[in-house]
Design an enzyme around this catalytic site. Structure first.
Site, PDB file in Angstrom:
ATOM      1  N   GLY A 102       8.558   1.045   6.168  1.00 11.75           N
ATOM      2  CA  GLY A 102       8.911   1.914   7.289  1.00 11.75           C
ATOM      3  C   GLY A 102       7.739   2.028   8.231  1.00 11.75           C
ATOM      4  N   TYR A 151      12.245   7.600  14.972  1.00 12.30           N
ATOM      5  CA  TYR A 151      12.034   7.638  13.517  1.00 12.30           C
ATOM      6  C   TYR A 151      13.125   8.489  12.841  1.00 12.30           C
ATOM      7  CZ  TYR A 151       9.448   8.366   9.105  1.00 12.30           C
ATOM      8  OH  TYR A 151       9.063   8.425   7.795  1.00 12.30           O
ATOM      9  N   ARG A 177       0.851  -1.212   0.000  1.00 10.62           N
ATOM     10  CA  ARG A 177       0.000   0.000   0.000  1.00 10.62           C
ATOM     11  C   ARG A 177       0.876   1.248   0.000  1.00 10.62           C
ATOM     12  NH1 ARG A 177      -1.508  -0.064   6.439  1.00 10.62           N
ATOM     13  NH2 ARG A 177       0.061   1.501   6.974  1.00 10.62           N
ATOM     14  N   GLY A 178       0.232   2.398  -0.002  1.00 15.51           N
ATOM     15  CA  GLY A 178       0.911   3.692   0.174  1.00 15.51           C
ATOM     16  C   GLY A 178       1.984   3.949  -0.869  1.00 15.51           C
TER      17      GLY A 178
HETATM   18  P1  NAD Z   1       2.475   3.005   4.970  1.00 13.58           P
HETATM   19  O1  NAD Z   1       2.369   2.745   6.431  1.00 13.58           O
HETATM   20  O2  NAD Z   1       1.253   3.389   4.214  1.00 13.58           O
HETATM   21  O3  NAD Z   1       3.134   1.745   4.222  1.00 13.58           O
HETATM   22  C1  NAD Z   1       4.266   1.090   4.744  1.00 13.58           C
HETATM   23  C2  NAD Z   1       4.230  -0.350   4.270  1.00 13.58           C
HETATM   24  O4  NAD Z   1       5.381  -0.997   4.840  1.00 13.58           O
HETATM   25  C3  NAD Z   1       2.988  -1.106   4.759  1.00 13.58           C
HETATM   26  O5  NAD Z   1       2.404  -1.809   3.703  1.00 13.58           O
HETATM   27  C4  NAD Z   1       3.543  -2.026   5.828  1.00 13.58           C
HETATM   28  O6  NAD Z   1       2.829  -3.246   5.969  1.00 13.58           O
HETATM   29  C5  NAD Z   1       4.966  -2.272   5.318  1.00 13.58           C
HETATM   30  N1  NAD Z   1       5.853  -2.711   6.397  1.00 13.58           N
HETATM   31  C6  NAD Z   1       5.949  -2.200   7.639  1.00 13.58           C
HETATM   32  N2  NAD Z   1       6.804  -2.942   8.376  1.00 13.58           N
HETATM   33  C7  NAD Z   1       7.268  -3.932   7.571  1.00 13.58           C
HETATM   34  C8  NAD Z   1       8.152  -4.996   7.753  1.00 13.58           C
HETATM   35  N3  NAD Z   1       8.744  -5.207   8.937  1.00 13.58           N
HETATM   36  N4  NAD Z   1       8.397  -5.827   6.723  1.00 13.58           N
HETATM   37  C9  NAD Z   1       7.790  -5.641   5.520  1.00 13.58           C
HETATM   38  N5  NAD Z   1       6.923  -4.638   5.288  1.00 13.58           N
HETATM   39  C10 NAD Z   1       6.664  -3.795   6.297  1.00 13.58           C
HETATM   40  O7  NAD Z   1       3.617   4.135   4.846  1.00 13.58           O
HETATM   41  P2  NAD Z   1       3.942   5.145   3.640  1.00 13.58           P
HETATM   42  O8  NAD Z   1       3.418   6.474   4.019  1.00 13.58           O
HETATM   43  O9  NAD Z   1       3.581   4.571   2.334  1.00 13.58           O
HETATM   44  O10 NAD Z   1       5.551   5.235   3.788  1.00 13.58           O
HETATM   45  C11 NAD Z   1       6.448   4.482   2.997  1.00 13.58           C
HETATM   46  C12 NAD Z   1       7.861   4.919   3.347  1.00 13.58           C
HETATM   47  O11 NAD Z   1       8.011   6.331   3.161  1.00 13.58           O
HETATM   48  C13 NAD Z   1       8.244   4.664   4.803  1.00 13.58           C
HETATM   49  O12 NAD Z   1       9.604   4.301   4.878  1.00 13.58           O
HETATM   50  C14 NAD Z   1       8.024   6.013   5.456  1.00 13.58           C
HETATM   51  O13 NAD Z   1       8.787   6.157   6.617  1.00 13.58           O
HETATM   52  C15 NAD Z   1       8.479   6.925   4.355  1.00 13.58           C
HETATM   53  N6  NAD Z   1       7.953   8.293   4.444  1.00 13.58           N
HETATM   54  C16 NAD Z   1       6.614   8.568   4.311  1.00 13.58           C
HETATM   55  C17 NAD Z   1       6.180   9.888   4.386  1.00 13.58           C
HETATM   56  C18 NAD Z   1       4.719  10.278   4.223  1.00 13.58           C
HETATM   57  O14 NAD Z   1       4.430  11.472   4.239  1.00 13.58           O
HETATM   58  N7  NAD Z   1       3.799   9.351   4.060  1.00 13.58           N
HETATM   59  C19 NAD Z   1       7.097  10.925   4.596  1.00 13.58           C
HETATM   60  C20 NAD Z   1       8.446  10.607   4.733  1.00 13.58           C
HETATM   61  C21 NAD Z   1       8.864   9.300   4.640  1.00 13.58           C
END
Ligand code: NAD
Length: 437
Positions: A279, A342, A208-209
């Site tokens: 993450g 984080y 997702r995401g």
């Molecule tokens: P999200 O929570 O929507 O998706 C994260 C995905 O990672 C999920 O599908 C989850 O199941 C998977 N995941 C978590 N732990 C795991 C593990 N141990 N093994 C395998 N999969 C695992 O998050 P997102 O917003 O899509 O973020 C994706 C990345 O971008 C992350 O690293 C996050 O820290 C980074 N990020 C996001 C934002 C934002 O604004 N959304 C900003 C900066 C950085």
């Protein structure tokens, strides 16, 4: 996830009210689509100082409508300032952009080309560093969804994939960045629309995401994608992999045997593109943070990235020309209250990239880069309390949040076989967020 404020500013009363109150006016951003893959309009190519050797043929190869003279409403302006070595020559950058900046189309691009700082010439270093302040300031004032970035290059030929990316709708949320491109042997893809054809990519946290958008974008670019996510998200991972013609892998990246499980899931036994995206956050101020909340974040966001990268490189599974890209965060650059765990993990990713990049290139022919997203519209940010969410969304030069696809397009640019000169870079995809800028 909807940005209601942005929709309101597009209504007549909304426009009237927000203008009267001096509130931000987020412009709709042009993004890549199969129907409209390019910016609509010519690229104006201007030069200050001595021109960069070999730049004109690179621009000609892009197939963009590049003009050196008149262009009434350019979609982009490229200013070659690589030869600027004195304050007098720096005036040429002002002279080039001042008359045309107003005419640049909405969602347009300004790309300034600079040279690496020459430590033996403090005049050259001063004015080339000066370009950074110039670009960052113009990015903050230009408005209308237009972006401004600086590329420091040694060899124009190695910068083709970077110029194609920055001079396109794919870089919609990349703003105020300084990107260094080294000289490198560049493998131009046979088809620039499918640069990853015949390659295998693996994206962690891809159910997702942002991760799902990365998987979709790499598949659009021709890759066979392994969609990895935790076993409880395996159904979503399988559905996405099915749609993309890829492979699903239910795996927790912190598992002791994660690298071996990844190795056995690779269809051809090799991994051309490894995207560390998984993450998690477990926010608490340090005074209230139990050790478990600290270690769960560090384990997923940093330790697993270190371990799988080391194991896959050591096993020789990432071939020459391979790409490792990781996901940092502006929280790892600026710090954020309630996120000591984080931010430590994401700053750790930046450290990993900077240290490993030269070694991985020398020893394995593999590049290592990171994307540092700012505020991206996802489930993660939709859960943030309203006032903090609004501040995160608006406090950037584009006055809006980015979309997962903006992060994905940046990973895809790093992943391109033509991006061999892009190594050790941490590129923020944040609309030039004020945080840590
Ligand atoms: P999200 O929570 O929507 O998706 C994260 C995905 O990672 C999920 O599908 C989850 O199941 C998977 N995941 C978590 N732990 C795991 C593990 N141990 N093994 C395998 N999969 C695992 O998050 P997102 O917003 O899509 O973020 C994706 C990345 O971008 C992350 O690293 C996050 O820290 C980074 N990020 C996001 C934002 C934002 O604004 N959304 C900003 C900066 C950085």
């Amino acid at each position: 996830m909807a940005d209601r404020y942005q929709s309101f500013t597009r209504t007549a009363p909304g426009r009237f009210l927000t203008r009267r109150l001096g509130l931000p006016q987020p412009a709709p951003l042009r993004r890549w689509s199969a129907e409209q893959p390019l910016l609509d309009g010519p690229v104006l190519h201007l030069t200050a100082g001595k021109p960069a050797p070999g730049l004109a043929p690179v621009l000609a190869r892009t197939g963009l409508d590049v003009r050196t003279g008149d262009a009434e409403r350019p979609a982009a302006v490229l200013v070659d300032a690589t030869g600027v070595r004195t304050v007098e020559a720096l005036a040429g950058v002002h002279g080039a952009l001042h008359p045309v900046v107003r005419s640049i189309a909405d969602s347009g691009r300004v790309v300034v080309l600079g040279a690496p700082l020459d430590p033996s010439d403090h005049h050259q270093s001063a004015v080339q560093q000066g370009l950074e302040g110039f670009v960052r300031s113009l990015g903050k004032e230009i408005g209308r969804g237009r972006t401004v970035n600086l590329v420091r290059l040694t060899d124009a030929a190695a910068a083709e994939s970077t110029l194609r990316f920055l001079l396109s709708p794919r870089s919609a949320f990349v703003d105020g960045q300084v990107i260094e491109v080294d000289a490198a042997e560049v493998t131009a893809p046979e088809d620039w629309d499918r640069p990853l054809a015949g390659r295998t990519a693996l994206v962690t946290g891809a159910a997702r995401g942002i991760g799902a958008a990365v998987a979709e974008t790499l598949a659009r670019d021709g890759a066979h994608v392994v969609v990895l996510d935790v076993p409880r998200a395996e159904d979503e991972a399988r559905a996405l992999a099915g749609r993309l013609g890829g492979t699903a892998l239910g795996l927790d990246v912190t598992a002791a045997d994660a690298a071996d499980r990844i190795a056995s899931a690779l269809p051809d036994g090799r991994l051309d593109v490894l995207v560390h995206n998984a993450g998690i956050t477990r926010d608490r101020r340090l005074v209230n943070m139990p050790a478990e909340r600290w270690s769960s974040v560090l384990d997923v966001n940093l330790a697993s990235v270190l371990h799988t990268t080391d194991a896959l490189l050591a096993q020789g599974l990432i071939p020459r020309g391979g790409r490792i890209t990781a996901t940092a965060s502006i929280a790892g650059i600026a710090g954020n209250s309630g996120q000591t765990n984080y931010a430590a993990s994401k700053a750790g990713v930046v450290g990993l990239v900077r240290a490993l990049a030269p070694r991985a290139l020398a020893e394995h022919g593999v590049t290592v880069n990171a994307v540092a997203p700012g505020f991206i519209e996802t489930r993660m940010t939709a859960a943030v309390p309203l006032m903090i969410r609004e501040a995160g969304r608006r406090m950037n030069s584009l006055a809006q949040g980015g979309l997962p696809v903006d992060v994905a397009e940046t990973h895809a640019w790093f992943a391109s076989p033509a991006s061999g000169g892009v190594n050790g870079q941490v590129v923020r995809v944040c609309g030039q967020s004020m945080l840590g800028a």
